[in-house]
Design a protein around this motif. Structure first.
Motif, PDB file in Angstrom:
ATOM      1  N   TYR A  60       0.838  -1.205   0.000  1.00 25.67           N
ATOM      2  CA  TYR A  60       0.000   0.000   0.000  1.00 25.67           C
ATOM      3  C   TYR A  60       0.870   1.252   0.000  1.00 25.67           C
ATOM      4  N   LEU A  62       3.655   2.094  -3.369  1.00 27.44           N
ATOM      5  CA  LEU A  62       3.269   2.592  -4.692  1.00 27.44           C
ATOM      6  C   LEU A  62       2.708   3.999  -4.558  1.00 27.44           C
ATOM      7  N   SER A  89       0.326   6.749  -4.929  1.00 24.27           N
ATOM      8  CA  SER A  89      -1.106   6.677  -5.226  1.00 24.27           C
ATOM      9  C   SER A  89      -1.541   7.643  -6.341  1.00 24.27           C
ATOM     10  N   PRO A 104      -3.170   2.804  -8.149  1.00 22.52           N
ATOM     11  CA  PRO A 104      -2.977   1.750  -7.119  1.00 22.52           C
ATOM     12  C   PRO A 104      -4.218   1.452  -6.269  1.00 22.52           C
ATOM     13  N   ARG A 161      -1.374  -5.343  -5.805  1.00 23.94           N
ATOM     14  CA  ARG A 161      -0.370  -4.272  -5.639  1.00 23.94           C
ATOM     15  C   ARG A 161       1.028  -4.855  -5.491  1.00 23.94           C
TER      16      ARG A 161
END
Ligand code: SF4
Length: 325
Positions: free
Chosen positions: A102, A105, A107, A153, A161
């Motif tokens: 989470y 990446l 966003s 994402p 992910r």
């Protein structure tokens, strides 16, 4: 042929200032004299409780942190003191997959831009259509679809992910990937899929992995050799089957005894070793053997001398005074 990676007496100490009136400098010994090697196409699993220094070891190898001392030799080249500019070709050869799919990446970037960023930085291609084809191919290789490239994402599950993180690492055709707890944030059903995918990629490319994990059952599946860390030090290392079937260090024995057994009767009957006390502070580790405050076999010698790794059988070493060379 030179080993893919050779780590010699690696140390990473972080300096911390303490004290209100008079500042006192303290050293957090996150990685303390660690040595191992990884061959081409091999996976070394690195295990230990959280805070034992495994992730810092990985980050120091890839030079996200500059080592305090020791040597990092990649493909026969000593990269320990390389500048950022000298490291650039090695950043392409050494990639990292992070624990948190989470947070790792961006966003605000599309999947195409996240994967394409590495292609651009390392100038893998300057052709837009070739870049698009590479991204589509990478997405397919990690089990996603080409049209996922235009998405963001937040539109993906944790497992998806992590696949994107793997595609990003693969984008520059690395020779070595540090997998830093890549499955610990995923559901159990997804963990096996990601591990199987990493194994398949390794079979097809011959790249080496350092697979960092605290889940000893999954690390057994993927690793050829296992290293066990405690309080910044490597306490045991050897072929997977030897370490699992014949663990030597009291800490390794305790870790292995905590692996759940799927059969309820065997699970009830097993002899789980419960370690007493907490992991001591890496600022002021115990003298001699760092594990001695939690070890039921501790002797006076353990308080005086820091045990070094000794070979106890072919491809199996342990750092413990119970074993004499
Ligand atoms: Fe235990 Fe001593 Fe071995 Fe350390 S060196 S693990 S304290 S027996």
């Amino acid at each position: 042929m030179a080993s893919l990676l050779e780590i010699q007496a690696l140390k990473k100490y972080f300096t911390k200032s303490n004290g209100f009136i008079k500042k006192v400098e303290q050293h957090v010994k996150a990685v303390d004299n660690v040595s191992f090697s990884i061959e081409h196409g091999e996976t070394l699993g690195l295990v230990g409780e959280s805070g034992c220094g495994k992730s810092t070891t990985g980050r120091t190898i890839i030079k996200l942190y500059q080592p305090t001392s020791g040597r990092i030799i990649f493909d026969g080249v000593d990269i320990t003191n390389f500048s950022e500019k000298e490291m650039l070709p090695y950043r392409k050869k050494m990639q990292m997959i992070f624990q948190d799919p989470y947070a790792s990446l961006n966003s605000r970037m599309t999947i195409a831009d996240i994967i394409g960023e590495a292609i651009d930085v390392h100038k893998v291609t300057t052709s837009k259509s070739e870049r698009d084809d590479m991204i589509a191919d990478l997405l397919t290789r990690v089990g996603l679809m080409k049209d996922h490239a235009s998405r963001y994402p937040h539109e993906f599950s944790g497992g998806q992910r992590q696949r994107i993180g793997i595609a990003r690492a693969l984008a520059v055709n690395p020779e070595f990937i540090i997998c830093d707890e890549p499955i610990s944030a995923l559901d159990v059903s997804i963990q096996a899929q990601v591990v199987n995918m990493l194994e398949e990629i390794q079979r097809n490319t011959g790249m080496g992995y350092l697979f960092i994990a605290h889940d000893l059952s999954m690390v057994k599946h993927i690793s050829k050799r296992i290293g066990v860390m405690y309080l910044g030090q490597l306490v045991e290392i050897g072929d997977r089957d030897k370490v699992y079937s014949n663990p030597a260090h009291p800490y390794t024995k305790a870790l292995l005894s905590a692996i759940p057994i799927p059969d309820p009767l065997s699970e009830k009957a097993k002899n789980r070793i419960i370690l007493q006390g907490d992991v001591p502070s890496p600022i002021n580790p115990p003298s001699g053997c760092h594990f001695r405050t939690r070890c039921k076999y501790s002797t006076k010698e353990c308080a005086k001398c820091d045990p070094v790794l000794k070979t106890i059988e072919n491809n199996h070493q342990v750092a413990c005074h119970l074993f004499k060379q």
